[in-house]
Scaffold this active site. Structure first.
Site, PDB file in Angstrom:
ATOM      1  N   GLY A 243       0.773  -1.238   0.000  1.00  0.00           N
ATOM      2  CA  GLY A 243       0.000   0.000   0.000  1.00  0.00           C
ATOM      3  C   GLY A 243       0.799   1.280   0.000  1.00  0.00           C
ATOM      4  O   GLY A 243       0.209   2.369  -0.097  1.00  0.00           O
ATOM      5  N   GLU A 283       4.260  -6.328   1.526  1.00  0.00           N
ATOM      6  CA  GLU A 283       3.808  -6.727   0.186  1.00  0.00           C
ATOM      7  C   GLU A 283       3.659  -5.513  -0.734  1.00  0.00           C
ATOM      8  O   GLU A 283       2.549  -5.177  -1.158  1.00  0.00           O
ATOM      9  CB  GLU A 283       2.436  -7.406   0.283  1.00  0.00           C
ATOM     10  CG  GLU A 283       2.451  -8.699   1.017  1.00  0.00           C
ATOM     11  CD  GLU A 283       1.052  -9.162   1.338  1.00  0.00           C
ATOM     12  OE1 GLU A 283       0.925 -10.318   1.754  1.00  0.00           O
ATOM     13  OE2 GLU A 283       0.099  -8.385   1.197  1.00  0.00           O
ATOM     14  N   PRO A 284       4.749  -4.857  -1.060  1.00  0.00           N
ATOM     15  CA  PRO A 284       4.630  -3.676  -1.922  1.00  0.00           C
ATOM     16  C   PRO A 284       4.278  -4.058  -3.361  1.00  0.00           C
ATOM     17  O   PRO A 284       4.768  -5.053  -3.885  1.00  0.00           O
ATOM     18  CB  PRO A 284       6.027  -3.063  -1.860  1.00  0.00           C
ATOM     19  CG  PRO A 284       6.930  -4.217  -1.586  1.00  0.00           C
ATOM     20  CD  PRO A 284       6.147  -5.151  -0.716  1.00  0.00           C
ATOM     21  N   ARG A 286       2.558  -1.155  -5.915  1.00  0.00           N
ATOM     22  CA  ARG A 286       2.709   0.126  -6.611  1.00  0.00           C
ATOM     23  C   ARG A 286       4.103   0.733  -6.423  1.00  0.00           C
ATOM     24  O   ARG A 286       4.697   1.230  -7.389  1.00  0.00           O
ATOM     25  CB  ARG A 286       1.660   1.102  -6.059  1.00  0.00           C
ATOM     26  CG  ARG A 286       1.584   2.409  -6.836  1.00  0.00           C
ATOM     27  CD  ARG A 286       0.700   3.439  -6.106  1.00  0.00           C
ATOM     28  NE  ARG A 286      -0.492   2.847  -5.572  1.00  0.00           N
ATOM     29  CZ  ARG A 286      -1.668   2.766  -6.200  1.00  0.00           C
ATOM     30  NH1 ARG A 286      -1.802   3.262  -7.400  1.00  0.00           N
ATOM     31  NH2 ARG A 286      -2.701   2.202  -5.620  1.00  0.00           N
ATOM     32  N   ARG A 323      -7.536   4.206 -14.380  1.00  0.00           N
ATOM     33  CA  ARG A 323      -7.407   4.827 -13.057  1.00  0.00           C
ATOM     34  C   ARG A 323      -7.935   6.263 -12.963  1.00  0.00           C
ATOM     35  O   ARG A 323      -8.563   6.616 -11.957  1.00  0.00           O
ATOM     36  CB  ARG A 323      -5.967   4.718 -12.552  1.00  0.00           C
ATOM     37  CG  ARG A 323      -5.491   3.261 -12.471  1.00  0.00           C
ATOM     38  CD  ARG A 323      -4.206   3.093 -11.694  1.00  0.00           C
ATOM     39  NE  ARG A 323      -4.399   3.372 -10.286  1.00  0.00           N
ATOM     40  CZ  ARG A 323      -4.069   4.493  -9.696  1.00  0.00           C
ATOM     41  NH1 ARG A 323      -3.480   5.445 -10.380  1.00  0.00           N
ATOM     42  NH2 ARG A 323      -4.319   4.672  -8.421  1.00  0.00           N
ATOM     43  N   TYR A 327     -10.701   6.249 -10.203  1.00  0.00           N
ATOM     44  CA  TYR A 327     -10.272   6.786  -8.904  1.00  0.00           C
ATOM     45  C   TYR A 327      -9.948   8.271  -8.948  1.00  0.00           C
ATOM     46  O   TYR A 327      -9.340   8.785  -8.004  1.00  0.00           O
ATOM     47  CB  TYR A 327      -8.985   6.097  -8.427  1.00  0.00           C
ATOM     48  CG  TYR A 327      -8.950   4.605  -8.503  1.00  0.00           C
ATOM     49  CD1 TYR A 327      -9.833   3.817  -7.767  1.00  0.00           C
ATOM     50  CD2 TYR A 327      -8.006   3.961  -9.295  1.00  0.00           C
ATOM     51  CE1 TYR A 327      -9.771   2.438  -7.817  1.00  0.00           C
ATOM     52  CE2 TYR A 327      -7.932   2.580  -9.347  1.00  0.00           C
ATOM     53  CZ  TYR A 327      -8.822   1.826  -8.613  1.00  0.00           C
ATOM     54  OH  TYR A 327      -8.743   0.464  -8.675  1.00  0.00           O
ATOM     55  N   CYS A 353     -15.353   5.966 -26.324  1.00  0.00           N
ATOM     56  CA  CYS A 353     -16.614   6.698 -26.437  1.00  0.00           C
ATOM     57  C   CYS A 353     -17.229   6.957 -25.077  1.00  0.00           C
ATOM     58  O   CYS A 353     -18.253   6.360 -24.717  1.00  0.00           O
ATOM     59  CB  CYS A 353     -17.569   5.938 -27.340  1.00  0.00           C
ATOM     60  SG  CYS A 353     -17.039   6.088 -29.045  1.00  0.00           S
ATOM     61  N   TYR A 382      -1.083  -1.062 -11.852  1.00  0.00           N
ATOM     62  CA  TYR A 382      -2.543  -1.068 -12.061  1.00  0.00           C
ATOM     63  C   TYR A 382      -2.938  -0.384 -13.372  1.00  0.00           C
ATOM     64  O   TYR A 382      -3.991   0.259 -13.445  1.00  0.00           O
ATOM     65  CB  TYR A 382      -3.263  -0.431 -10.855  1.00  0.00           C
ATOM     66  CG  TYR A 382      -2.893  -1.097  -9.550  1.00  0.00           C
ATOM     67  CD1 TYR A 382      -3.358  -2.377  -9.254  1.00  0.00           C
ATOM     68  CD2 TYR A 382      -2.048  -0.484  -8.628  1.00  0.00           C
ATOM     69  CE1 TYR A 382      -2.993  -3.012  -8.072  1.00  0.00           C
ATOM     70  CE2 TYR A 382      -1.680  -1.112  -7.444  1.00  0.00           C
ATOM     71  CZ  TYR A 382      -2.165  -2.370  -7.172  1.00  0.00           C
ATOM     72  OH  TYR A 382      -1.805  -3.000  -6.007  1.00  0.00           O
TER      73      TYR A 382
END
Ligand code: LLP
Length: 429
Positions: A243, A283-284, A286, A323, A327, A353, A382
């Site tokens: 995270g 647990e990286p 990104r 993304r 987000y 579209c 991602y």
């Protein structure tokens, strides 16, 4: 930003020592590019920060393909997978099963069987049903399975609500509050083919503060001590998830070293006398791959909307990077050639579209024309893994660059493949 993204003497952008126009000519656009040097550097930053016997697992959901696996292995990093597809990718590329942890809030029976047959190191159970299923499937296979419990510590990581996972309403794991986690520990300890060895928590993604991590580690250690008293069970492992964010819009993310120092201290101080300090893990995802990636696009259209908004429309968009639409994620873009002319505000729009298909809404770029190339930065996490074939636009290739050479990591979908899996209509036309 990728460590090797620089302009050559002519002002043309290069990545990994390869000029971007050359890559566009060779592989076409849009194109996902991954800078191997940046991936290696980010992996090394994590392994340097996390002292053995503590462990680093790369979160494959952020980016995964077969070619990534040797990079993980040479860095001494394990892998977290969340599906049969990710697991099979890792196994096909030679990842030792013992270095894989299997996560997810719904593992199908077929996926669980694949994991058992392969001898995956640990599975991270997420529900009572899943615990019982592991016990049954392991019994059928004549063995036991090593399990960590996914727990929800009730910590708010102050990130986008779609990527928050550790809060009390989360669909993931057992909440620490209210007795559910305690009951799960009791259940896991009673199941004969389940070997409980650890706890796991992951509170969210794109986190830019240390405090939520420290709170998580503290809550988890307090829970571990309570379970020690209740069941005389002390975990061998404590996985504190991934995270860690990448710095955007000026906010600085904590470094792996800062997190690792905090975890070390909290885990060591929280261990009761006479018990071994748990091996902790991170647990990286990104923070390893995001900045290694850039997406290379070609400008197709430049036009002014009725309200004066200047649109630069590129040949990709929400199909290769969902993304911004999903987000409200913000990206930076750069022209590939050093352009002359005064920079002005533009919106970089995709070709799909949908009005919401905008890649960068607040770019300030020198004048661009059709056929110019531009890159969107920090798309390595991602992006490719969340790509879709919306509008039947083929998913682009992933090409890696290092030391002046390029290699295809994932082939793009070809036009003839777009409808290759369709069956012809069963009625006459
Ligand atoms: N471990 C677990 C159990 C996770 O669920 C995740 C991410 C990670 C590790 C890695 O987190 P990272 O270091 O990459 O932040 N699609 C969203 C992100 C979803 C993250 C899901 N879990 C996005 O594009 O921002």
């Amino acid at each position: 930003m990728a460590d090797t993204l620089i302009r050559d003497n002519e002002g043309v952008l290069t990545l990994g020592g390869v000029s971007l126009p050359r890559l566009a000519a060779r592989y076409g656009t849009p194109l996902y590019l991954m800078d191997v040097a940046t991936i290696r550097a980010r992996l090394n930053a994590w392994t340097a920060a996390v002292p053995a016997p503590n462990e680093v697992y790369f979160a494959g959901k952020a980016f995964l393909c077969r070619a990534l696996i040797p990079l993980l292995q040479s860095a001494g990093v394990g892998l977290d997978v969340v599906s049969g597809g990710e697991l099979l990718t890792a196994l096909a590329a030679g990842m030792p099963p013992s270095r894989i942890t299997f996560h997810g809030n719904l593992k199908t029976i077929a996926e669980m069987r694949i994991a058992l047959a392969a001898g995956v190191g640990r599975v991270v159970a997420d529900s009572d049903e899943e615990l019982v299923r592991w016990d049954r499937l392991a019994a059928e296979a004549g063995r036991s399975v090593e399990v960590w419990l996914r727990l929800t510590p009730g910590v708010d990581p102050h990130t986008h609500r779609y990527i928050t996972t550790g809060h009390v309403k989360s669909k993931f794991g057992w909440p620490l509050e209210g007795g559910a986690a305690e009951a799960a520990v009791g259940r896991a300890l009673r199941l004969p083919h389940v070997r409980l060895t650890g706890y796991h928590a992951h509170i969210g993604s794109q986190i830019l503060e240390s405090r939520p991590y420290e709170e998580t580690a503290e809550h988890m250690m307090a829970f571990a001590r309570a379970m020690h008293t209740r069941y005389q069970f002390w975990p061998r492992y404590l996985d504190l998830g991934g995270g860690l964010g990448i710095s955007d819009s000026g906010e600085e993310a904590p470094t792996p070293q800062e997190l690792a120092d905090a975890f070390s201290g909290i885990v060591t101080r929280g261990t009761p006398p006479g018990e071994r300090v748990p091996i902790w893990a991170v647990e990286p995802g990104r923070s390893v791959v995001a900045q290694a990636g850039v997406t290379l696009y070609r400008v197709g259209v430049v036009k002014r909307a009725g309200d004066g908004t200047m649109y630069v429309v590129v040949d990709g968009g929400m199909g290769d990077n969902i993304r911004p639409a999903l987000y409200e994620a913000r990206y930076r873009a750069l022209p590939v050639h050093m352009a002359s002319g005064a920079p002005a505000p533009v919106t970089i729009a995709g070709r799909y579209c949908e009005s919401g298909d905008l890649l960068v809404e607040d770019a300030v770029l020198p004048p661009l024309e059709p056929d110019d190339l531009l890159v969107v930065l920090d798309t390595g996490a991602y992006g490719y893994v969340m790509a879709s074939q919306y509008n039947r636009v083929p998913v682009p290739a992933v090409v890696a660059v290092e030391d002046g050479t390029s290699s295809v990591w994932v082939e793009g979908l070809r036009w003839d493949e777009v409808h290759a899996r369709d069956r012809a209509a069963p009625w006459p036309s």
